[in-house]
Write an enzyme that holds these catalytic residues in place. Structure first.
Site, PDB file in Angstrom:
ATOM      1  N   GLU A  66       0.805  -1.220   0.000  1.00  0.00           N
ATOM      2  CA  GLU A  66       0.000   0.000   0.000  1.00  0.00           C
ATOM      3  C   GLU A  66       0.842   1.275   0.000  1.00  0.00           C
ATOM      4  O   GLU A  66       0.350   2.358   0.297  1.00  0.00           O
ATOM      5  CB  GLU A  66      -0.972  -0.029   1.178  1.00  0.00           C
ATOM      6  N   LYS A  73     -15.645  -1.546   1.670  1.00  0.00           N
ATOM      7  CA  LYS A  73     -14.879  -2.035   0.525  1.00  0.00           C
ATOM      8  C   LYS A  73     -15.861  -2.582  -0.505  1.00  0.00           C
ATOM      9  O   LYS A  73     -16.568  -3.563  -0.241  1.00  0.00           O
ATOM     10  CB  LYS A  73     -13.906  -3.132   0.950  1.00  0.00           C
TER      11      LYS A  73
END
Length: 427
Positions: free
Chosen positions: A204, A336
């Protein structure tokens, strides 16, 4: 009206070099939509099923089956539908799949079509995507949760906690928040280099050094914040994602980097110690996805003081969120899109959270693409928080850049909420 004329899916690659689904949607009016679907590394067992090929190619991670589902089943069934009717399109997808966990069509196939339809609708209507999703009241730019130090499943190091994040709560606006976050990120790189530590990055975009402890990670971040002249706990708060389901085995939480095996009560004590010594305002997945009893204790301990975010616990699923609400467990939900598989179901989860005093944090996945859809989703829903990695790697920065563009479009009417995002905390 703008009728769907053709839907086509192909296999592309995500930020980890794994196959994923790209969908293109064409309409009779000429309006066009696309989507590139993300995937996770630390996935909850209750998430909607991601359809993979399971063959030798790409170690079984190919998505030809999912693409075929779009090209041979979904597309032909949706041709002729009005692309501006998002809920009808998503309902058709759910009926066509016919399962609770999307195992027939695959959440990756369904989500690609759902997202592409939303984009085509926005193009046809001549409106920004965030307004199509949320209406004219969509005006809140989110606080970024920047994951600047990676551990767990997102990095090849010995750090147990998966994400250490900064939140620029006292920024004047979103651009100012980005400046603060970027300056801290680069300061952290220099701090780590000065200590002879690795500055390679994880999935990330955050740094992923080997460290002696989770506390050491927090110490380095505090040092970086102060080096650029910001005040931890006043201008910048911290957030962590323990991804505790990945640590849980045999009724204990195994922190291999620190050589500890802890009970749920001991994990809660660990968080209490961290909260007392560092300006942490948000803890995500502090306990395992099915440790409801432990979550209840943790909520009683921190309710009103710390944002307790359910990711694997809730998986963007209204049924699991409803249980959490009824049992007074957690006070926030991570959102999500690919955990549930359609835009409509995602919006329903956010609305349910909001009605019951839970905050929503719009989130990326560790396996991302350059598709910035979640930036529009964050503004559309006035969620107030977005989690999309460090300000490095274009798969992460694409979302931040889209938010900058949106903030310019909304100049004079947008707001940056700061601590107001934590409306259910006593802060």
């Amino acid at each position: 009206m703008s009728m769907i004329e053709e839907i086509y899916a192909r296999e592309i690659f995500d930020s980890r070099g794994n196959p994923t689904v790209e969908v293109e949607l064409y309409t009779e009016s000429g309006a066009y939509g696309f989507a590139r679907v993300p995937s996770g590394a630390s996935t909850g067992v209750h998430e909607a099923l991601e359809l993979r090929d399971g063959e030798d190619r790409f170690g079984g991670k190919g998505v030809r089956k999912a693409c075929s589902k779009v090209n041979e089943e979904i597309g032909p069934n949706l041709v002729g539908m009005d692309v501006t009717f998002q809920s009808a399109i998503d309902r058709a997808l759910l009926e066509l799949d016919g399962t609770d966990n999307k195992e027939n069509l695959g959440a990756n196939a369904m989500l690609g079509v759902s997202l592409a339809a939303a984009r085509a609708s926005a193009e046809f209507l001549g409106l920004p995507l965030y307004q199509v999703l949320g209406g004219v009241s969509s005006s809140t730019l989110p606080i970024p949760q920047m994951n600047i130090l990676n551990g767990g499943e997102h990095a090849d190091n010995n750090v147990d906690i998966q994400e250490f994040m900064i939140m620029p709560i006292r920024a004047n606006n979103f651009q100012h928040a980005m400046r603060m976050g970027v300056e801290i990120f680069h300061a952290l790189k220099n701090v780590l280099k000065d200590e002879g530590l690795s500055t390679s990055v994880g999935d990330e975009g955050g740094f992923a050094p080997d460290l002696k402890s989770n506390k050491e990670a927090l110490e380095y971040i505090i040092t970086a914040i102060e080096k650029v002249g910001y005040k931890p706990g006043e201008q910048v708060m911290l957030a962590i994602d323990a991804a505790a389901s990945e640590l849980y085995q045999g009724d204990k939480y195994h922190l291999e980097g620190e050589g500890k095996s802890l009970t749920a009560d001991e994990m809660i004590d660990l968080y209490q110690d961290l909260v007392e010594n560092y300006p942490i305002i948000s803890i995500e997945d502090g306990l395992s996805e099915d440790d409801w009893e432990g979550w209840k204790k943790m909520t009683e301990k921190f309710q009103g003081k710390i944002q307790l975010v359910g990711d694997d616990l809730f998986v963007t699923n209204t049924d699991r969120l409803t249980r959490g609400i009824k049992e007074d467990i957690a006070n926030s939900i991570l959102i999500k899109l690919n955990q549930i598989g359609t835009v409509t179901e995602t919006l329903e989860a956010i609305e349910l959270a909001k009605k019951n005093g839970y905050t929503s944090v719009i989130s990326h996945r560790s396996g991302e693409t350059d598709d910035p859809f979640i930036a529009d989703l964050a503004v559309a829903t006035n969620a107030g928080q977005i989690k999309t990695g460090a300000p490095s790697r274009m798969d992460r920065v694409a979302k931040y850049n889209q938010l900058i563009r949106i903030s310019e479009e909304l100049y004079g009417v947008s707001r940056y909420p700061g601590m107001g995002s934590f409306y259910n905390l006593e802060v």
